[in-house]
Design a protein around this motif. Structure first.
Motif, PDB file in Angstrom:
ATOM      1  N   ARG A 147      39.823  42.756  51.271  1.00 30.11           N
ATOM      2  CA  ARG A 147      39.348  42.156  52.526  1.00 30.11           C
ATOM      3  C   ARG A 147      40.337  41.115  53.050  1.00 30.11           C
ATOM      4  N   TYR A 148      41.203  40.596  52.165  1.00 32.48           N
ATOM      5  CA  TYR A 148      42.197  39.599  52.576  1.00 32.48           C
ATOM      6  C   TYR A 148      43.487  40.240  53.087  1.00 32.48           C
ATOM      7  N   ALA A 149      43.531  41.565  53.131  1.00 35.05           N
ATOM      8  CA  ALA A 149      44.667  42.317  53.670  1.00 35.05           C
ATOM      9  C   ALA A 149      46.003  41.914  53.048  1.00 35.05           C
ATOM     10  N   PRO A 150      46.118  41.984  51.728  1.00 34.57           N
ATOM     11  CA  PRO A 150      47.405  41.629  51.098  1.00 34.57           C
ATOM     12  C   PRO A 150      48.472  42.678  51.395  1.00 34.57           C
ATOM     13  N   ASP A 151      49.716  42.229  51.415  1.00 35.28           N
ATOM     14  CA  ASP A 151      50.855  43.142  51.535  1.00 35.28           C
ATOM     15  C   ASP A 151      51.291  43.647  50.170  1.00 35.28           C
ATOM     16  N   LEU A 152      51.061  42.824  49.149  1.00 37.55           N
ATOM     17  CA  LEU A 152      51.464  43.152  47.785  1.00 37.55           C
ATOM     18  C   LEU A 152      50.355  42.722  46.841  1.00 37.55           C
ATOM     19  N   VAL A 153      50.050  43.574  45.856  1.00 34.12           N
ATOM     20  CA  VAL A 153      49.080  43.242  44.809  1.00 34.12           C
ATOM     21  C   VAL A 153      49.813  43.233  43.480  1.00 34.12           C
ATOM     22  N   LEU A 154      49.763  42.106  42.785  1.00 34.71           N
ATOM     23  CA  LEU A 154      50.331  41.987  41.448  1.00 34.71           C
ATOM     24  C   LEU A 154      49.200  42.101  40.438  1.00 34.71           C
ATOM     25  N   LEU A 155      49.273  43.115  39.597  1.00 31.30           N
ATOM     26  CA  LEU A 155      48.270  43.320  38.559  1.00 31.30           C
ATOM     27  C   LEU A 155      48.843  42.851  37.233  1.00 31.30           C
ATOM     28  N   GLU A 156      48.358  41.706  36.753  1.00 36.61           N
ATOM     29  CA  GLU A 156      48.786  41.196  35.448  1.00 36.61           C
ATOM     30  C   GLU A 156      48.050  41.964  34.364  1.00 36.61           C
ATOM     31  N   PHE A 157      48.800  42.489  33.402  1.00 38.08           N
ATOM     32  CA  PHE A 157      48.237  43.360  32.379  1.00 38.08           C
ATOM     33  C   PHE A 157      48.659  42.877  31.005  1.00 38.08           C
ATOM     34  N   ALA A 158      47.673  42.616  30.144  1.00 30.54           N
ATOM     35  CA  ALA A 158      47.940  42.250  28.756  1.00 30.54           C
ATOM     36  C   ALA A 158      47.546  43.417  27.852  1.00 30.54           C
ATOM     37  N   PRO A 159      48.213  43.593  26.718  1.00 25.78           N
ATOM     38  CA  PRO A 159      47.938  44.753  25.856  1.00 25.78           C
ATOM     39  C   PRO A 159      46.481  44.909  25.450  1.00 25.78           C
ATOM     40  N   ASP A 160      45.749  43.786  25.262  1.00 26.41           N
ATOM     41  CA  ASP A 160      44.354  43.919  24.846  1.00 26.41           C
ATOM     42  C   ASP A 160      43.435  44.377  25.976  1.00 26.41           C
ATOM     43  N   ASP A 161      43.973  44.488  27.200  1.00 28.75           N
ATOM     44  CA  ASP A 161      43.178  45.046  28.295  1.00 28.75           C
ATOM     45  C   ASP A 161      42.771  46.486  27.990  1.00 28.75           C
ATOM     46  N   VAL A 162      43.590  47.182  27.218  1.00 24.77           N
ATOM     47  CA  VAL A 162      43.280  48.570  26.880  1.00 24.77           C
ATOM     48  C   VAL A 162      41.960  48.646  26.124  1.00 24.77           C
ATOM     49  N   ILE A 163      41.770  47.748  25.172  1.00 24.66           N
ATOM     50  CA  ILE A 163      40.528  47.714  24.397  1.00 24.66           C
ATOM     51  C   ILE A 163      39.355  47.362  25.299  1.00 24.66           C
ATOM     52  N   ASP A 164      39.556  46.388  26.186  1.00 23.75           N
ATOM     53  CA  ASP A 164      38.479  45.972  27.078  1.00 23.75           C
ATOM     54  C   ASP A 164      38.096  47.057  28.081  1.00 23.75           C
ATOM     55  N   ASN A 165      38.976  48.024  28.305  1.00 23.49           N
ATOM     56  CA  ASN A 165      38.660  49.119  29.227  1.00 23.49           C
ATOM     57  C   ASN A 165      37.827  50.214  28.566  1.00 23.49           C
ATOM     58  N   SER A 166      37.599  50.102  27.282  1.00 21.42           N
ATOM     59  CA  SER A 166      36.865  51.127  26.537  1.00 21.42           C
ATOM     60  C   SER A 166      35.457  50.658  26.220  1.00 21.42           C
ATOM     61  N   ALA A 167      34.467  51.406  26.652  1.00 18.25           N
ATOM     62  CA  ALA A 167      33.081  51.065  26.329  1.00 18.25           C
ATOM     63  C   ALA A 167      32.832  51.121  24.832  1.00 18.25           C
ATOM     64  N   ALA A 168      33.615  51.920  24.113  1.00 11.42           N
ATOM     65  CA  ALA A 168      33.440  52.056  22.672  1.00 11.42           C
ATOM     66  C   ALA A 168      34.101  50.916  21.901  1.00 11.42           C
ATOM     67  N   LEU A 169      35.216  50.360  22.421  1.00  9.81           N
ATOM     68  CA  LEU A 169      36.001  49.382  21.676  1.00  9.81           C
ATOM     69  C   LEU A 169      35.818  47.945  22.134  1.00  9.81           C
ATOM     70  N   ALA A 170      35.437  47.722  23.382  1.00  3.95           N
ATOM     71  CA  ALA A 170      35.354  46.369  23.929  1.00  3.95           C
ATOM     72  C   ALA A 170      34.301  45.542  23.194  1.00  3.95           C
ATOM     73  N   PRO A 171      34.642  44.323  22.754  1.00  7.60           N
ATOM     74  CA  PRO A 171      33.644  43.470  22.094  1.00  7.60           C
ATOM     75  C   PRO A 171      32.521  43.057  23.040  1.00  7.60           C
ATOM     76  N   ASN A 172      32.853  42.793  24.296  1.00  7.47           N
ATOM     77  CA  ASN A 172      31.867  42.365  25.291  1.00  7.47           C
ATOM     78  C   ASN A 172      31.447  43.564  26.132  1.00  7.47           C
ATOM     79  N   LYS A 173      30.192  43.964  26.001  1.00  9.25           N
ATOM     80  CA  LYS A 173      29.690  45.139  26.714  1.00  9.25           C
ATOM     81  C   LYS A 173      29.080  44.789  28.066  1.00  9.25           C
TER      82      LYS A 173
END
Length: 345
Positions: free
Chosen positions: A146-172
């Motif tokens: 909604r803020y109409a950005p020209d560029l989006v920077l997605l900061e990614f840490a390795p443990d994001d992979v675990i958090d993306n998994s319903a089976a592996l993420a500690p916080n459901k």
């Protein structure tokens, strides 16, 4: 009865004195997070105060839109090149002052990239501690664009992979995505109907948060209890191996691809900022870097790894970056972004 009344009066008097002392000292530690039926949790709008983060202490300023940043207009001013930053605790950056965060420093560094006269850079922070790529995708689609950005920077840490998994993420208590028969990511927001989430959404808990906003003594007791009874999460568990982890990577890749497509359809470019884990800082590219580099090549998505620029000395015991770490990240990203942002010719 009289003795009980005197005891109650003395306790009330002591609390009143404590309240006045805390106010005179400028102490304020309101509850900064709230449950969110779309995102799992979010920052409470227009709040500010001290907080502890895994043993580190910092002062938070949350803007009117509910993000750790100054206020920004929804309509993009002209002429402005607007950058939106998505990420987790490295981007919310609780332990450091706003002016010391990497994205705040990045804005001033990019002003000297050779834009046409009068062209300004504006960096907007949407990072929230603990967020997964799935939550960041939901945030991009519902609020960020909604803020109409020209560029989006997605900061990614390795443990994001675990958090993306319903089976592996500690916080459901957050949204997840699953891949359908065609490999298309579909959202699963059933967390909002879980008993723990529904209980936390009850009026009494929200009322307690509002009362706590105006009672410094209550805030102090709550912070002390949090430090005493809640163990700090200094380090994540070892990265798992096997089919669940590979499934998590497939979901992660699909989410990044969807974010890339969504950004492009809305007139923005997406770039990936890869943060090394504390134990891998300053080392050659690891498994996550290699996977993301291959994904970036496949999607024509620029991937910027900070592994070489962030040695372990730039990490606090909690895993957060020091002020020097934020400064190094800002300098490295500015050096890589400036050539791409300079006008042609």
């Amino acid at each position: 009865m009289k003795r009980a009344a005197l005891g109650a009066a003395a306790a009330f008097g002591a609390l009143l004195v404590l309240e006045l002392v805390l106010r005179a000292a400028g102490y304020s530690a309101p509850q900064l997070y709230q449950l969110d039926p779309q995102l799992g949790w979010s920052l409470r709008a227009a709040k500010r105060g001290w907080r502890s983060y895994d043993g580190d202490r910092g002062y938070a300023i949350i803007n009117a839109a509910g993000f750790r940043d100054r206020d920004h207009t929804l309509d993009k001013p002209d002429p402005v090149y607007r950058i939106a930053v998505l990420g987790d605790e490295y981007t919310e950056a609780a332990p450091v002052a706003l002016a010391d965060t990497w994205w705040w420093q990045l804005e001033s560094k990019l002003q000297y990239c050779g834009f046409q006269p009068g062209k300004l850079v504006e960096v907007l922070n949407f990072g929230v501690a603990g967020y997964s790529t799935a939550q960041e995708l939901a945030l991009l689609e519902t609020r960020v664009m909604r803020y109409a950005p020209d560029l989006v920077l997605l900061e990614f840490a390795p443990d994001d992979v675990i958090d993306n998994s319903a089976a592996l993420a500690p916080n459901k208590l957050r949204p997840f995505y699953f891949l359908d028969a065609h490999g298309v990511p579909r959202i699963d927001d059933s967390f909002a109907s879980l008993p723990d989430f529904e209980r936390g959404m009850q009026t009494r808990y929200r009322l307690a948060a509002e009362i706590g906003d105006h009672t410094r003594a209550f805030q102090l007791v709550r912070e002390l209890a949090r430090q005493i009874f809640i163990a700090p999460a200094h380090a994540r568990a070892a990265v798992p191996a096997g089919p669940p982890y590979e499934d998590a990577w497939r979901i992660t890749a699909a989410l990044i691809s969807k974010m890339n497509d969504y950004a492009r359809r809305n007139g923005a470019e997406l770039r990936l900022v890869v943060v090394p884990a504390a134990g891998q800082a300053g080392t050659p590219a690891g498994d996550a870097d290699q996977r993301l580099a291959a994904l970036g090549k496949k999607l024509d998505l620029p991937v910027m790894s900070l592994a070489a620029e962030l040695p372990s000395a730039y990490y606090r015991p909690s895993g957060a970056w020091t002020v020097e770490g934020h400064r190094a990240a800002a300098a490295a990203l500015a050096q890589r972004l400036c050539p791409a942002m300079a006008p042609a010719g």
